[in-house]
Design an enzyme around this catalytic site. Sequence first.
Site, short mmCIF file in Angstrom:
data_model
loop_
_atom_site.label_atom_id
_atom_site.label_comp_id
_atom_site.label_asym_id
_atom_site.label_seq_id
_atom_site.Cartn_x
_atom_site.Cartn_y
_atom_site.Cartn_z
N THR A 23 -12.37 -13.54 -2.21
CA THR A 23 -12.58 -12.25 -1.56
C THR A 23 -12.00 -12.27 -0.17
OG1 THR A 23 -14.16 -10.45 -1.35
CG2 THR A 23 -14.81 -12.56 -0.38
N SER A 38 -18.84 -11.55 6.71
CA SER A 38 -19.96 -12.33 6.16
C SER A 38 -19.67 -13.80 6.42
CB SER A 38 -20.10 -12.08 4.65
OG SER A 38 -19.29 -12.98 3.92
N TRP A 55 -12.26 0.78 -6.80
CA TRP A 55 -10.79 0.85 -6.99
C TRP A 55 -10.45 0.52 -8.44
CZ3 TRP A 55 -9.37 3.71 -3.40
CH2 TRP A 55 -9.40 3.43 -2.03
N ASP A 74 -7.22 -3.56 -5.39
CA ASP A 74 -6.88 -2.25 -4.81
C ASP A 74 -5.51 -1.76 -5.27
OD1 ASP A 74 -8.37 -4.14 -3.31
OD2 ASP A 74 -8.31 -2.93 -1.51
N ASP A 119 0.80 -1.23 0.00
CA ASP A 119 0.00 0.00 0.00
C ASP A 119 0.82 1.28 0.00
OD1 ASP A 119 -2.63 -0.93 -0.25
OD2 ASP A 119 -2.60 -1.60 1.84
N GLY A 136 -9.80 -16.61 -8.06
CA GLY A 136 -10.20 -15.37 -7.41
C GLY A 136 -10.85 -15.68 -6.08
N SER A 146 -14.76 -3.09 6.57
CA SER A 146 -14.75 -4.54 6.40
C SER A 146 -15.95 -5.12 7.15
CB SER A 146 -13.50 -5.14 7.02
OG SER A 146 -12.34 -4.70 6.35
N ARG A 186 -16.25 -1.59 -3.07
CA ARG A 186 -15.03 -0.79 -3.12
C ARG A 186 -14.01 -1.38 -4.08
NH1 ARG A 186 -14.67 0.00 1.68
NH2 ARG A 186 -12.81 -1.08 2.41
#
Length: 390
Positions: free
Chosen positions: A223, A354, A239, A163, A103, A221, A351, A235
């Site tokens: 999450t 879930s 991004w 991101d 980041d 992929g 965040s 988001r």
Amino acid sequence: MNAVSSVAPQPITDQEVKAALDLAVGQIRRNLPAFTHASQNHSSVGNFYPAVANDQWTAGFWPGELWLAFEHSGEAVFRDAAQVQVQSFLHRIVNRIETDHHDMGFLYSPSCIAAWKLVGDEDGRRAAILAADQLIERFQPVGQFIQAWGRKGVAEEYRYIIDCLLNLPLLYWASRETGDPKYREIALIHARTTLANSVRPDDSTYHTFYMDPVTGAPVRGATKQGYRDDSAWARGQAWAISGMALSYRYERIEEYRQTFDRLLAFYLNRLPADMVPYWDLVFSDGDGEPRDSSSASITACGLLEMADLVEPEPAARYRTLVRRMMKSLADHYAVKDPAVSNGLVLHATYSKKSPFNTCRGEGVDECVSWGDYYYMEALTRLSRSWSSYW
Ligand code: GLY
């Protein structure tokens, strides 16, 4: 929520943009005593940001707000506070304090590149180049991507995330600034890998993507912060939209522009009437889920970036969309009363846990520091011809 409207918002006027910026700058001024020598937590707690050390991925956004407040008001007090922050960012990268992740762009573009561009702060420039050096150390030739998190090369962490597109402008900037092409080359390769794997056939995006550490082949992929692996985290989509626009500014690759439009269409088709998405685009009105107002501001900035780069017709369309999004945010999400919050924009989600994701769950229906920053950036872009920090 402040009386969210179920009616499609009208475009925000120039006068309303100025009033919204004035309100935001007032709130930032009130925050100076608490956050001149400290960072803002990534998200508020009960709508109030605690002060923390400069060790989170989000620490660059508060100094970014200071620079935007300086640009809007011309008041030296904001510049001075931002330059105190630059010293903290230089210390952080020189000593590699919590920099073992990708980041660097989120951290060093709105704080240190802004300082260099706006007031010629040499320490800002030095810190940002050191951050770019750190970022390219995370490049994985096997798989051709910048590893997001964790120890480099470890199989269970061998992945990148959508991101990261927002970290690439730091690399494009570093190549232009130093004349060394190595940063740009890695940015281009990472963007290519992202486009090859992370955009699904329906134009939604995966949040994270695993690669094979032995063969470099794409694996799957997944999450972390979206609702489930195959849903579209709001988001992440924002991004991706904004990231494509920024990459297109540096590199006029037609695929970036086409992908931008595809991602945007998916996003717009899943917005509620007030144009502020729920935290995952799988949700809609009546599901009882919180919004992520920060996604609306991020998308608005991406639209305004692209509007500067394309022909008049799409540019006008993008700008009208932004004015409607910003009207909704300014009227129904922005903080009007400092007794309610020390942030700028309510109803964001960092965040949310879930049954299917792997995040901790924090900052749900709160202010988030990047939500505040991008809200101001979008208003600033509407109010003047703005030279980007990214
Ligand atoms: N880049 C991390 C997030 O958007 O939450």
